[in-house]
Design a protein around this motif. Structure first.
Motif, short mmCIF file in Angstrom:
data_model
loop_
_atom_site.label_atom_id
_atom_site.label_comp_id
_atom_site.label_asym_id
_atom_site.label_seq_id
_atom_site.Cartn_x
_atom_site.Cartn_y
_atom_site.Cartn_z
N ASP A 1 0.84 -1.18 0.00
CA ASP A 1 0.00 0.00 0.00
C ASP A 1 0.89 1.25 0.00
O ASP A 1 1.84 1.34 0.80
CB ASP A 1 -0.89 -0.01 1.25
N PRO A 2 0.61 2.23 -0.88
CA PRO A 2 1.49 3.41 -0.97
C PRO A 2 1.51 4.23 0.31
O PRO A 2 2.46 4.98 0.54
CB PRO A 2 0.90 4.20 -2.15
N GLN A 3 0.49 4.10 1.15
CA GLN A 3 0.46 4.83 2.42
C GLN A 3 1.01 4.02 3.59
O GLN A 3 0.97 4.45 4.73
CB GLN A 3 -0.97 5.27 2.73
N GLY A 4 1.50 2.81 3.30
CA GLY A 4 2.08 1.98 4.34
C GLY A 4 1.07 1.31 5.25
O GLY A 4 1.42 0.83 6.33
N ARG A 5 -0.20 1.25 4.84
CA ARG A 5 -1.23 0.65 5.69
C ARG A 5 -1.23 -0.87 5.54
O ARG A 5 -0.83 -1.42 4.53
CB ARG A 5 -2.60 1.20 5.30
N ARG A 6 -1.73 -1.53 6.57
CA ARG A 6 -1.93 -2.97 6.53
C ARG A 6 -3.37 -3.26 6.11
O ARG A 6 -4.24 -2.38 6.12
CB ARG A 6 -1.63 -3.58 7.90
N LEU A 7 -3.62 -4.50 5.73
CA LEU A 7 -4.96 -4.86 5.25
C LEU A 7 -6.04 -4.51 6.27
O LEU A 7 -7.13 -4.07 5.91
CB LEU A 7 -5.01 -6.36 4.93
N GLU A 8 -5.74 -4.71 7.54
CA GLU A 8 -6.73 -4.44 8.57
C GLU A 8 -7.15 -2.97 8.58
O GLU A 8 -8.28 -2.64 8.95
CB GLU A 8 -6.18 -4.84 9.94
N GLU A 9 -6.23 -2.08 8.17
CA GLU A 9 -6.53 -0.65 8.14
C GLU A 9 -7.23 -0.24 6.85
O GLU A 9 -7.89 0.80 6.81
CB GLU A 9 -5.23 0.14 8.28
N ILE A 10 -7.09 -1.04 5.79
CA ILE A 10 -7.65 -0.69 4.49
C ILE A 10 -9.07 -1.21 4.32
O ILE A 10 -9.96 -0.51 3.82
CB ILE A 10 -6.77 -1.25 3.36
N LEU A 11 -9.31 -2.43 4.77
CA LEU A 11 -10.56 -3.13 4.47
C LEU A 11 -11.62 -2.86 5.54
O LEU A 11 -11.29 -2.68 6.71
CB LEU A 11 -10.30 -4.64 4.40
N PRO A 12 -12.89 -2.86 5.15
CA PRO A 12 -13.96 -2.82 6.15
C PRO A 12 -13.86 -4.02 7.09
O PRO A 12 -13.44 -5.12 6.66
CB PRO A 12 -15.24 -2.90 5.31
N ALA A 13 -14.23 -3.83 8.33
CA ALA A 13 -14.07 -4.90 9.33
C ALA A 13 -14.74 -6.21 8.93
O ALA A 13 -14.15 -7.29 9.11
CB ALA A 13 -14.60 -4.42 10.68
#
Length: 334
Positions: free
Chosen positions: A119-131
């Motif tokens: 992710d270009p912002q350095g986020r992990r999947l947990e931060e990108i995807l809806p719960a």
């Protein structure tokens, strides 16, 4: 150096596809637990579609699917006989990336390629995807990828691709197609080089392209969600389709001719800033026009032509067979 160049191009192609290759239900759907039986050993494969012009010139088409059984041996007697009499063969439709990089330069680009997968912002999947969607991901990740922590840093499209590949392997699918090697041997024996019908996306500056990829945001949640749905529910159909191709069951092949998550994942790449700059927004339409033009030219030129086309592109409404029939050619199924 041919092998080295191919290796370098593979590095680039993988990187570009990574960056670019509705809300989930609150209760995650139950994963289908199955023990599908995948055929193996020597199998005949499907018969050929026949397209005939008014002057009797004939285009023989092998419909393909992916994935196929990992331990399949294809008995290609009919196909080899057609190729032996063909004046020309057409390569498969679609699109590909031409990034002219040598092997060692490809290795120097590999760190950038790996960064492009994240992710270009350095986020992990947990931060990108809806719960709810992330909750569906976790048991599938555990089942097929184990304790792989690195995948959590990947873009959703990349993580979905890794999950899909591992799930296919778990049911005996994938791992390379026997079709390509058999066809290449037959082409070599006949002294034919396939006509390139793919749309080629030329990348003159791989390093700059990777910088663009790394900075591009992908709208790839739909790709991720549809891939999860395939892994959760549709592995039995993928096994059935692979078996149908192997055993030559054309009726089943046509019934199961679907693209799965392809359009959603392609759309995530093509709709990104990177994809728009590289002309990917209508690449499927470009590819269809190019293949149909090549097919018509071959039918005019050769008494016999052989081609390879994905089954769904042949038989879907408005697909290649329908368009050729509307253009006045006679079409006959296997």
């Amino acid at each position: 150096m041919a092998g080295a160049a191919r290796a370098g191009r593979a590095v680039m192609l993988g990187a570009m596809l990574w960056a670019g290759n509705a809300m989930a239900q609150l209760t995650p759907p139950q994963v289908v637990d199955l023990a599908p039986v995948v055929v193996s050993g020597v199998q005949p494969g499907p018969g050929l579609w026949q397209v005939t012009a008014a002057d009797g010139h004939t285009l023989w088409i092998l419909g393909t699917v992916s994935p196929l059984p990992a331990k399949l041996e294809w008995r290609a007697d009919e196909v080899q006989a057609v190729i032996a009499s063909a004046g020309q063969v057409l390569g498969p439709p679609g699109w590909t990336v031409d990034a002219d990089v040598g092997f060692f330069k490809g290795l120097t680009l590999l760190p950038s390629a790996l960064k492009a997968a994240h992710d270009p912002q350095g986020r992990r999947l947990e931060e990108i995807l809806p719960a709810p969607l992330y909750a569906r991901w976790l048991p599938l990740k555990q089942r097929y990828l184990g304790r792989d922590r690195g995948v959590e840093k990947d873009r959703p499209l990349v993580a979905a691709t890794r999950l899909y590949s591992a799930a296919l392997k778990s049911v005996g699918l994938g791992g390379g197609s026997p079709v390509t090697s058999v066809l290449n041997a037959a082409y070599k024996t006949r002294g034919l080089t396939p006509v390139v019908t793919r749309v080629v996306v030329k990348v003159d500056d791989p390093r700059q392209a990777l910088k663009e990829v790394r900075g591009s945001t992908l709208q790839d949640q739909e790709c991720f969600e549809q891939t999860l749905a395939v892994v959760e529910q549709e592995l039995p159909q993928l096994v059935e389709r692979a078996n149908a191709w192997s055993m030559g069951d054309v009726d089943a092949l046509q019934r199961l001719a679907v693209e799965g998550q392809y359009q959603a994942c392609l759309g995530a790449v093509a709709g990104s800033a990177f994809g728009r700059r590289r002309g990917l927004h209508d690449v499927d339409d470009q590819a269809a026009r190019k293949w149909l033009a090549a097919a018509r030219a071959a039918l005019a030129r050769n008494a016999v032509t052989f081609a390879v086309v994905p089954v769904h592109s042949l038989v879907e409404p408005g697909g290649f067979l329908s368009q050729l029939e509307q253009a006045g050619y006679s079409v006959r199924s296997p």
